[in-house]
Design an enzyme around this catalytic site. Sequence first.
Site, mmCIF file in Angstrom:
data_model
loop_
_atom_site.group_PDB
_atom_site.id
_atom_site.type_symbol
_atom_site.label_atom_id
_atom_site.label_comp_id
_atom_site.label_asym_id
_atom_site.label_seq_id
_atom_site.Cartn_x
_atom_site.Cartn_y
_atom_site.Cartn_z
ATOM 1 C CG HIS A 246 -2.059 1.062 1.262
ATOM 2 N ND1 HIS A 246 -1.742 2.341 1.154
ATOM 3 C CD2 HIS A 246 -3.430 0.674 1.101
ATOM 4 C CE1 HIS A 246 -3.127 2.797 1.191
ATOM 5 N NE2 HIS A 246 -3.855 1.772 1.138
ATOM 6 N NE ARG A 300 -4.223 -0.190 -2.753
ATOM 7 C CZ ARG A 300 -5.039 -0.416 -1.807
ATOM 8 N NH1 ARG A 300 -4.931 -2.074 -1.272
ATOM 9 N NH2 ARG A 300 -6.285 -0.021 -1.645
ATOM 10 N NE ARG A 402 -6.906 -6.377 -1.984
ATOM 11 C CZ ARG A 402 -7.003 -5.106 -1.435
ATOM 12 N NH1 ARG A 402 -8.120 -4.297 -1.955
ATOM 13 N NH2 ARG A 402 -6.405 -4.950 -0.487
HETATM 14 C C1 SIN Z 1 -7.465 1.502 1.752
HETATM 15 O O1 SIN Z 1 -8.432 2.130 2.493
HETATM 16 O O2 SIN Z 1 -6.732 2.301 1.275
HETATM 17 C C2 SIN Z 1 -7.352 0.193 1.919
HETATM 18 C C3 SIN Z 1 -8.363 -0.580 1.398
HETATM 19 C C4 SIN Z 1 -8.044 -1.518 0.738
HETATM 20 O O3 SIN Z 1 -6.986 -2.429 0.855
HETATM 21 O O4 SIN Z 1 -8.610 -1.952 -0.533
#
Ligand code: SIN
Length: 440
Positions: A246, A300, A402
């Site tokens: 992330h 992402r 994802r």
């Molecule tokens: C987020 O709120 O950025 C995480 C949600 C996700 O992993 O899809």
Amino acid sequence: MTTESLTGGAASQRLVVVGSGIAGLYSALLAADAGAEVVLLTKGALADSNTYYAQGGISAVLDEPAPGDTVAAHIADTLKAGAGHCNEEAARVLCTEARLDIAGLARFGVHFDLDDDGDPALGLEAAHSAPRILHAGGDATGAGVAAALIKTVLDFQAAGKIQVIGHAHVTSLSLGGPGGGRVVGANFLHDGRHLGVHGDSVLLATGGAGQLFAQTTNPSVATADGLALAWRVGAAVADLEFFQFHPTCMVLPTEAREAEGNNDPLLISEAVRGEGAILVDATGHRFMPDYHPDAELAPRDVVSRSIALHLTKLGDPNGHVFLDATVIEESRGKGFLAKRFPTLSKRTRQAGVDWTTELVPVAPAAHYWMGGVVTDLYGRTSVPGLLAAGEVACTGVQGANRLASNSLLEGLVFGRRAVEAFLVGDRDAAGAKGPAASRS
Ligand code: SIN
């Protein structure tokens, strides 16, 4: 040490669920609702899961989508984010059946935020072509969903429909049946005792493995247990190399960590960039447009990689960049951040940053495992009697990366499908051979 039997001999239609994130809780409720005997084992407390920490929400195209949005667009976005590695049929199932399980959640007491007209409020996140993210409590979706499901699970327990065993660390799966090749139960440590529970099937819903990495958004329970359990009974696994980072995990200032004795990671939701936040480097340069035409709303993996590349280019590979959310407050008006992101407003403030006026230091952190225990589209693994759903499983639905907010959805849709397989007798399963059969 002897292994005690937790409950007497074999019962018909008993499902042992391991894990209490969204896949485990929802599957346990569905199976119990259908009349099965359900034993739910969880390593910590019921709320100790990745689900609990999910902020952004659940993506779904419902009956009244945002203008122009369609299930086909959700599928296309999922495949595109997955970088050509998705199982297309799994993506079609995920996006098409989303509305079914959003309705299923409502049955178990889960409610999402509404807009001024009383319709579900839809957020936008990176790599989605339309706003379609359902959220609860602003930025506390996982906590809201988990709390409602846990309450219903406890109600079911009080009514004798589910047996919950918390702080149960599953150490192995039992094999038995004709030829000894079927999973027939789970063994676990509880209060220093070795116990065992028999089941007609075991459903692994143990989540991910972020704790394998130095920097992660995952809680301490995310240690790959489910994958290890499945591997040790010979289940096929796949795509283990695909671990998503992330882009925006807050880098807590040392003083904040020391002051609070708090090393909990603080994820800054993708939804914040969806509302308009930008990424800048230490010189104040907004660098994402240099790397991708969609800038901060690129998929992402692209954003995380771009941050790493940019930091390397600046000569500070282990450093961090900054999320600028002040631009949101400026464009949407004072108080918007506190209303839309109440939990993040509080947590960033506790960590010493007023994000309405200051930049938030952020860096990528391990977040989600696309790979896992290979299953077919009904949660069936390559080992009879063993089902898997949610992050621990690998249907191939998430490809190599994802799409934001498709994870809680995955737990719901494939958790429900695993229960459907269990209810018709998963011993008749063809058995999962691998997720690659229908890759895009
Ligand atoms: C987020 O709120 O950025 C995480 C949600 C996700 O992993 O899809």
